[in-house]
Scaffold this active site. Structure first.
Site, mmCIF file in Angstrom:
data_model
loop_
_atom_site.group_PDB
_atom_site.id
_atom_site.type_symbol
_atom_site.label_atom_id
_atom_site.label_comp_id
_atom_site.label_asym_id
_atom_site.label_seq_id
_atom_site.Cartn_x
_atom_site.Cartn_y
_atom_site.Cartn_z
ATOM 1 N N ASP A 1 0.815 -1.221 0.000
ATOM 2 C CA ASP A 1 0.000 0.000 0.000
ATOM 3 C C ASP A 1 0.847 1.269 0.000
ATOM 4 O O ASP A 1 2.044 1.252 0.283
ATOM 5 C CB ASP A 1 -0.909 0.012 1.231
ATOM 6 C CG ASP A 1 -2.106 -0.903 1.088
ATOM 7 O OD1 ASP A 1 -2.171 -1.659 0.102
ATOM 8 O OD2 ASP A 1 -2.975 -0.864 1.976
ATOM 9 N N HIS B 1 3.594 -2.486 3.237
ATOM 10 C CA HIS B 1 3.599 -1.125 2.705
ATOM 11 C C HIS B 1 4.898 -0.871 1.943
ATOM 12 O O HIS B 1 5.948 -1.379 2.324
ATOM 13 C CB HIS B 1 3.442 -0.092 3.825
ATOM 14 C CG HIS B 1 2.084 -0.105 4.457
ATOM 15 N ND1 HIS B 1 1.710 -1.079 5.366
ATOM 16 C CD2 HIS B 1 1.018 0.716 4.304
ATOM 17 C CE1 HIS B 1 0.460 -0.851 5.752
ATOM 18 N NE2 HIS B 1 0.013 0.229 5.117
#
Length: 284
Positions: free
Chosen positions: A95, A240
């Site tokens: 992400d 992430h």
């Protein structure tokens, strides 16, 4: 007579819908005025039906707006996913891209290991760093929509939500030629109205069922443990490759080669989310 009854019915319905802070004196005055009307069995039945209909609508609205994420997943299983089929494959997802501090380093690891993943891009960041988005696409990874500026979706109106998705997709299409089908809500939060819009427009909402918690700045061993202790067939793993000011994803990046090696050793294959879910990456 019918005119008077209609007026009285209207007064009663207005009374029933008055906010609780309205003075009790005003309410009592209307109720005294209509007392004789309410004593009629026929008219009482009319009022009762109206009250029941309004109560039903109110309950439906309340139920719709308060469904939990797990309830929404059960209600919209083809639109809202957190895992894939229970076969021995996993999907790595990253992400908050693109981020020049971390995304290229993640891409370097994936390239070295020969693994494809799915990256969820933020519109403002993609506009600022289009070359990183282009590299993600060029190296064979899938790209999804992670909003325009990372708000909490369930606090937005439907129009604001739609704008977040459409603005980001326009940016991503201008860079990659593809308008992503997959949406990952920031913080994993979304409401039913937004889900219905996504379904109507052929989008897929994809969260995760394995959380590395790498955004906390965990070290390599902690990230590795969080992933490997929870992974299973069809797992969607959240990491992430971008963060806010002061973020440190070093532990996540260092853990990635070991996670890949261990999962390969256990017989898992790595797929992108479109491959796992059997959908095309883009929509028209």
């Amino acid at each position: 007579m019918m005119l008077n009854h209609t007026r009285i019915l209207g007064l009663i319905l207005i009374t029933l819908m008055l906010p609780r802070m309205e003075s009790s004196a005003a309410v009592n005055a209307v109720m005294r005025y209509t007392d004789s009307f309410l004593k009629s069995p026929i008219h009482s039945s009319v009022i009762s039906d109206a009250v029941q209909q309004e109560d039903t609508k109110r309950k439906e609205r309340s139920s719709s707006s308060s469904l939990s994420l797990s309830q929404l997943m059960k209600k919209y299983p083809n639109t809202f996913r957190t895992s894939g089929p229970r076969v021995k494959q996993v999907a790595l997802t990253f992400d908050d891209v693109p981020d020049p501090r971390f995304t290229p380093r993640v891409l370097d690891v994936l390239k070295k290991e020969g693994v494809k993943a799915t990256f969820f891009a933020v519109g403002t960041r993609s506009k600022k760093h289009p070359q990183i988005v282009a590299r993600i696409r060029r190296e064979g990874h899938a790209i999804g929509n992670h909003s325009y500026n990372h708000p909490q979706f369930n606090k937005l109106t439907l129009d604001q939500f739609r704008d977040q998705i459409e603005r980001t997709n326009r940016i991503l299409k201008s860079i990659t030629g593809i308008k992503p089908r997959l949406i990952r809500p920031p913080y994993g939060e979304i409401n039913e109205e937004q889900l219905r819009w996504a379904r109507k427009n052929n989008y897929k909402i994809v969260n995760w069922n394995v959380d590395s918690l790498d955004w906390k700045g965990l070290n390599k061993d902690e990230v590795r443990h969080n992933i490997l202790s929870a992974v299973g067939p069809g797992a969607i793993i959240l990491q992430h490759a971008g963060g806010g000011v002061g973020s440190d994803l070093t532990g996540s990046i260092e853990a990635l080669p070991e996670v890949i090696a261990e999962l390969k050793k256990k017989g898992y294959s790595f797929v992108t989310l479109p491959e796992m879910l059997g959908v095309s990456e883009g929509i028209q």
